[in-house]
Design an enzyme around this catalytic site. Structure first.
Site, PDB file in Angstrom:
ATOM      1  N   ALA A  61       0.845  -1.180   0.000  1.00 32.93           N
ATOM      2  CA  ALA A  61       0.000   0.000   0.000  1.00 32.93           C
ATOM      3  C   ALA A  61       0.888   1.241   0.000  1.00 32.93           C
ATOM      4  O   ALA A  61       1.448   1.613   1.022  1.00 32.93           O
ATOM      5  CB  ALA A  61      -0.902  -0.009   1.234  1.00 32.93           C
ATOM      6  N   GLU A  62       0.993   1.866  -1.148  1.00 33.41           N
ATOM      7  CA  GLU A  62       1.961   2.961  -1.290  1.00 33.41           C
ATOM      8  C   GLU A  62       1.552   4.214  -0.514  1.00 33.41           C
ATOM      9  O   GLU A  62       2.405   4.890   0.066  1.00 33.41           O
ATOM     10  CB  GLU A  62       2.173   3.284  -2.774  1.00 33.41           C
ATOM     11  CG  GLU A  62       2.894   2.179  -3.548  1.00 33.41           C
ATOM     12  CD  GLU A  62       2.002   0.987  -3.853  1.00 33.41           C
ATOM     13  OE1 GLU A  62       0.771   1.110  -3.729  1.00 33.41           O
ATOM     14  OE2 GLU A  62       2.540  -0.079  -4.204  1.00 33.41           O
ATOM     15  N   PHE A  85       8.286   0.491  -8.171  1.00 35.06           N
ATOM     16  CA  PHE A  85       8.554   0.973  -9.527  1.00 35.06           C
ATOM     17  C   PHE A  85       7.880   2.334  -9.661  1.00 35.06           C
ATOM     18  O   PHE A  85       6.860   2.592  -9.029  1.00 35.06           O
ATOM     19  CB  PHE A  85       7.938   0.048 -10.582  1.00 35.06           C
ATOM     20  CG  PHE A  85       8.708  -1.214 -10.834  1.00 35.06           C
ATOM     21  CD1 PHE A  85       9.684  -1.276 -11.822  1.00 35.06           C
ATOM     22  CD2 PHE A  85       8.442  -2.353 -10.090  1.00 35.06           C
ATOM     23  CE1 PHE A  85      10.369  -2.451 -12.058  1.00 35.06           C
ATOM     24  CE2 PHE A  85       9.134  -3.528 -10.324  1.00 35.06           C
ATOM     25  CZ  PHE A  85      10.097  -3.582 -11.305  1.00 35.06           C
ATOM     26  N   ASP A  86       8.434   3.150 -10.576  1.00 32.22           N
ATOM     27  CA  ASP A  86       7.862   4.461 -10.902  1.00 32.22           C
ATOM     28  C   ASP A  86       6.337   4.515 -10.883  1.00 32.22           C
ATOM     29  O   ASP A  86       5.727   5.261 -10.131  1.00 32.22           O
ATOM     30  CB  ASP A  86       8.370   4.905 -12.287  1.00 32.22           C
ATOM     31  CG  ASP A  86       8.566   3.728 -13.237  1.00 32.22           C
ATOM     32  OD1 ASP A  86       7.596   3.009 -13.499  1.00 32.22           O
ATOM     33  OD2 ASP A  86       9.716   3.534 -13.698  1.00 32.22           O
ATOM     34  N   PHE A  88       4.154   2.606  -9.762  1.00 32.97           N
ATOM     35  CA  PHE A  88       3.458   2.146  -8.557  1.00 32.97           C
ATOM     36  C   PHE A  88       3.579   3.157  -7.425  1.00 32.97           C
ATOM     37  O   PHE A  88       3.097   2.933  -6.318  1.00 32.97           O
ATOM     38  CB  PHE A  88       3.951   0.758  -8.146  1.00 32.97           C
ATOM     39  CG  PHE A  88       3.824  -0.234  -9.267  1.00 32.97           C
ATOM     40  CD1 PHE A  88       2.709  -0.210 -10.098  1.00 32.97           C
ATOM     41  CD2 PHE A  88       4.825  -1.157  -9.532  1.00 32.97           C
ATOM     42  CE1 PHE A  88       2.598  -1.095 -11.164  1.00 32.97           C
ATOM     43  CE2 PHE A  88       4.715  -2.038 -10.598  1.00 32.97           C
ATOM     44  CZ  PHE A  88       3.599  -2.011 -11.414  1.00 32.97           C
ATOM     45  N   TYR A  90       2.235   6.033  -7.916  1.00 33.53           N
ATOM     46  CA  TYR A  90       1.075   6.910  -8.087  1.00 33.53           C
ATOM     47  C   TYR A  90       0.015   6.777  -6.988  1.00 33.53           C
ATOM     48  O   TYR A  90      -0.610   7.770  -6.630  1.00 33.53           O
ATOM     49  CB  TYR A  90       0.446   6.725  -9.478  1.00 33.53           C
ATOM     50  CG  TYR A  90       1.402   7.017 -10.622  1.00 33.53           C
ATOM     51  CD1 TYR A  90       2.299   8.083 -10.545  1.00 33.53           C
ATOM     52  CD2 TYR A  90       1.426   6.235 -11.764  1.00 33.53           C
ATOM     53  CE1 TYR A  90       3.183   8.351 -11.578  1.00 33.53           C
ATOM     54  CE2 TYR A  90       2.307   6.502 -12.809  1.00 33.53           C
ATOM     55  CZ  TYR A  90       3.189   7.552 -12.714  1.00 33.53           C
ATOM     56  OH  TYR A  90       4.061   7.819 -13.728  1.00 33.53           O
ATOM     57  N   PRO A  91      -0.233   5.595  -6.454  1.00 32.83           N
ATOM     58  CA  PRO A  91      -1.210   5.539  -5.356  1.00 32.83           C
ATOM     59  C   PRO A  91      -0.811   6.428  -4.171  1.00 32.83           C
ATOM     60  O   PRO A  91      -1.662   6.838  -3.389  1.00 32.83           O
ATOM     61  CB  PRO A  91      -1.221   4.060  -4.946  1.00 32.83           C
ATOM     62  CG  PRO A  91      -0.798   3.334  -6.171  1.00 32.83           C
ATOM     63  CD  PRO A  91       0.208   4.240  -6.849  1.00 32.83           C
ATOM     64  N   HIS A 131       6.135  -0.278 -15.767  1.00 35.25           N
ATOM     65  CA  HIS A 131       7.436  -0.497 -15.154  1.00 35.25           C
ATOM     66  C   HIS A 131       8.513   0.404 -15.738  1.00 35.25           C
ATOM     67  O   HIS A 131       9.694   0.178 -15.529  1.00 35.25           O
ATOM     68  CB  HIS A 131       7.875  -1.955 -15.310  1.00 35.25           C
ATOM     69  CG  HIS A 131       7.071  -2.914 -14.480  1.00 35.25           C
ATOM     70  ND1 HIS A 131       5.799  -3.281 -14.820  1.00 35.25           N
ATOM     71  CD2 HIS A 131       7.354  -3.560 -13.327  1.00 35.25           C
ATOM     72  CE1 HIS A 131       5.347  -4.141 -13.917  1.00 35.25           C
ATOM     73  NE2 HIS A 131       6.261  -4.318 -12.994  1.00 35.25           N
TER      74      HIS A 131
END
Ligand code: TPP
Lengths: 328, 362
Positions: A61-62, A85-86, A88, A90-91, A131
């Site tokens: 959970a980012e 990763f880049d 991921f 965004y959340p 990715h």
């Protein structure tokens, strides 16, 4: 310290290890950073060495990861978190923009957030969708963030140490294409300051301005140009925010011509910002409009097509050729 | 497994120790708070009501840009802070000004955000009150972080994290509860379910049996309380804080209350609900029932009433006096707090504004 040949991934790992040794408030967490050592092994061995309280896996959970880091930084720790990763990251974007970037300002400097958000970014590794994004412009556009990206093994070590010591939140963009590039370095010597660009190569005819994964391509282009009789300066930004106008403008004024090279797509990007700044500040020194070599304005393509998207030596040389030379 | 799940489930009915007629109810799990504590709470409720009403009046007079009132929810706000110790933390939302004020923050500083002179008017470390969060639920992972860091440092801090019913639908609510449970962070998540998220009623927000039931999915015990019963809230929240402090991990408490006024002054509540729905809630007012109870059971003598009234008068006067003058704002502050070390770009922009202002003055 002796010169040894190591990769950027190893240098980052060593930087984390040294920072955690030097300061016991430094904690590292994220997805798979514990036993696995991160999907790129940047945190390899840290849990074994420092224990699960200092380097630990979180739930997937980012926003939770970045949000928890905010609270930990508020309460006296120096969290370093890894976005796997880049794309991921965004959340967690709302946490970064609404809180990480604003906390010092909204509290009139009372609450500071010394934390680092590490983001492996960029293409060139044959990754599938999501990715290979270059997300630096989103962060650079957000006042309150500091955004840095190394292009060399030595800078990876030095910049990460500086980022962890930094009193404000740093978005640390790691060009994953360069993770495995090896260099002979003395880590103890590397002291890049956040906010300072560096001239990687001197040449009187034109300046290439690049950062992160575009730097080695720019250097290769400069090498090729030299063979054809044109001497190019290559500036490596290292720090996107703060932006080093001084070093960049000095180089552009010396050479009178400039090309910005970036892996991200060009529209409304860091590269557009650089062109705007250079044009505003160095207009009277310019012999030609500043050119850009960037990716197309499309989502990052599938692996078999990514070579068409990434800036290449040929595209850089073509852009340099376009700089209105008197002899051509 | 079912045994464990049952331990996580909230009571069948919201815990209520003093009902809306002022009648006390026995509860096997929760003790009625001592009378002195209820008297203290009564005094704070009276002050809180006056704070809410005065702030709303100041909006009408153009002194505050906006005020999301907690009128009718004061028992939640007061109980949330009464159960905390000095070293504990409070993570409030925009609606929790009363809780912030009752935690000891200067009332004018509490309202700076809503007046519009700065984003957070107080020093969060002074009273351990985080800046009010406007984005919904995003403060909850921060609360977990503060609690987790406190445990790593060996402190027995508890963090009280406030959120509304609408906020429980946000992803950050989920992530925060899950993180807190996995790390056994001492956080009390306190949902003030006032039945509406602006215009959207709870039934359109969730299909869960209650918001306290959400705890079970994370392995967090849930409990619910009558949000207009200060006695029940003190008991339930007090127990949750004790458990969290003792190492039992996070707790989820839902208070059933009602937003009797509009969301803010910018909202027209008649577009989405009927007066007939509001009326019964006015009869469940948190102050009325405690007044009835204390009047009938001793504790509400003239001295207490007078002290409460004096407190209320004082807070009104303080708000009027403090918020009447135009706030002085300092343009240079715009650039002052972004970074520990100001960037060259910001120095240039600050100088530009300075020159511009000097030219205007000349
Ligand atoms: C992330 C986010 N989305 C939307 C909003 C706009 N907004 C402000 S308050 C609100 C309703 C919140 O309802 P609830 O959580 O029940 O709290 P209450 O206002 O009833 O106390 C909304 C949608 C916001 N502040 N943040």
């Amino acid at each position: 310290m002796a010169h040894t040949k190591i990769s950027m991934a190893q240098a980052l790992n060593q930087a984390l290890r040294d920072a955690m040794t030097a300061d016991e408030t430094v904690v590292m967490f994220g997805e798979d950073v514990g036993a696995l050592g991160g999907v790129f092994r940047i945190t390899d061995g840290l849990t074994a060495e420092f224990g699960e309280q200092r380097c630990f896996d979180t739930p997937l959970a980012e926003a939770g990861i970045v949000g928890m880091a905010v609270g930990m930084a508020m309460n006296g720790m120096r969290p370093v978190v890894e976005m796997q990763f880049d794309a991921f990251g965004y959340p967690a974007f709302e946490q970064v923009v609404s809180h990480v970037a604003k906390m010092r300002n909204r509290t009139r400097g009372k609450v500071t957030l010394p934390m680092v958000i590490r983001i492996p970014y960029g293409g060139g590794i044959g990754g599938v969708e999501h990715h290979s994004d270059s997300s630096e412009s989103y962060f650079a556009h957000t006042p309150g963030l500091t955004v840095v990206t190394p292009a060399t093994v030595a800078d990876a070590y030095g910049l990460l140490r500086k980022a962890i010591e930094f009193p404000d939140p740093v978005v640390f963009m790691e060009p994953k294409k360069l993770y495995w590039a090896k260099e002979e370095v003395d880590l103890g010597e590397s002291q890049p300051a956040i906010g300072r660009a560096v001239v990687r190569r001197e040449g009187a005819d034109a300046t290439l301005i690049a950062y992160g994964p575009a730097v080695p391509v720019a250097l290769e282009a400069a090498e090729a140009a030299a063979a054809e009789g044109r001497q190019l300066t290559v500036v490596d930004l290292r720090s996107i925010v703060p932006f080093d106008d001084e070093t960049v403008c000095a180089a552009v004024r010396r050479t009178g011509r400039a090309v910005v090279v970036a892996e991200a797509s060009g529209f409304a990007s860091v590269s557009s910002e650089i062109v705007a700044r250079v044009t505003e500040k160095c207009f009277h020194s310019l012999a030609a409009p500043v050119r850009r070599v960037t990716a197309f304005d499309i989502p990052f393509p599938p692996p078999k097509l990514e070579k068409y998207q990434l800036p290449s030596v040929d595209r850089i040389l073509d852009a340099v050729d376009d700089l209105q030379w008197e002899d051509s | 497994m079912s045994f464990v799940s049952e331990q996580l489930l909230p009571s069948a009915e919201p815990v209520c120790l003093i009902d809306q007629n002022g009648v006390p109810h026995e509860n096997p799990s929760y003790e009625l708070p001592a009378r002195d504590r209820l008297v203290d709470g009564y005094t704070q409720l009276i002050k809180a009501r006056r704070f809410n009403d005065q702030a709303s009046a100041l909006v009408r007079q153009g002194r505050l840009a906006v005020y999301p009132s907690s009128h009718g929810q004061e028992a939640c706000q007061i109980a949330a802070t009464m159960v905390l110790r000095e070293g504990d933390w409070l993570f409030p939302t925009y609606r929790d000004s009363v809780a912030i004020m009752s935690r000891g923050v200067d009332p004018i500083e509490t309202l700076t955000l809503l007046r519009g002179d700065w984003h957070s008017g107080y020093d969060p470390y002074e009273h351990k009150v985080a800046p009010q969060s406007t984005p919904l639920a995003t403060q909850l992972p921060h609360a977990v972080g503060v609690a987790h860091a406190a445990r790593l440092k060996g402190e027995d801090t508890v963090v009280m994290a406030l959120v509304g019913d609408g906020g429980t639908s946000e992803g950050d609510f989920h992530e925060a509860l899950n993180f807190a449970a996995v790390f056994r962070a001492p956080v009390v998540f306190f949902v003030q379910n006032n039945e509406y998220a602006i215009s959207v009623p709870l039934a359109k927000q969730t299909a869960a049996p209650s918001l306290a039931h959400k705890g079970i999915g994370y392995g967090i015990p849930g409990e619910r309380a009558d949000g207009n019963d200060l006695a029940g809230l003190l008991a339930v929240l007090g127990q949750a804080v004790d458990k969290a402090r003792a190492g039992a991990g996070p707790q989820l408490i839902e208070a059933h209350t009602y937003r009797v006024q509009a969301h803010t002054n910018a909202d027209d509540a008649t577009r989405y609900r009927a007066d007939a729905e509001v009326a019964p809630w006015l009869e469940r007012d948190p102050i009325d029932r405690l007044t009835t109870y204390l009047s009938q059971n001793g504790g509400l003598d003239d001295e207490v009433r007078q002290r409460a009234e004096e407190n209320a008068v004082r807070i009104s006067a303080q708000l009027r006096d403090g918020l009447m003058p135009e706030p002085e704002v300092e343009p240079a502050e715009l650039f002052a707090y972004l970074y520990a070390e100001q960037t060259q770009q910001l120095r240039e922009q600050a100088a530009f504004l300075r020159d511009e202002l000097a030219r205007e003055e000349a």
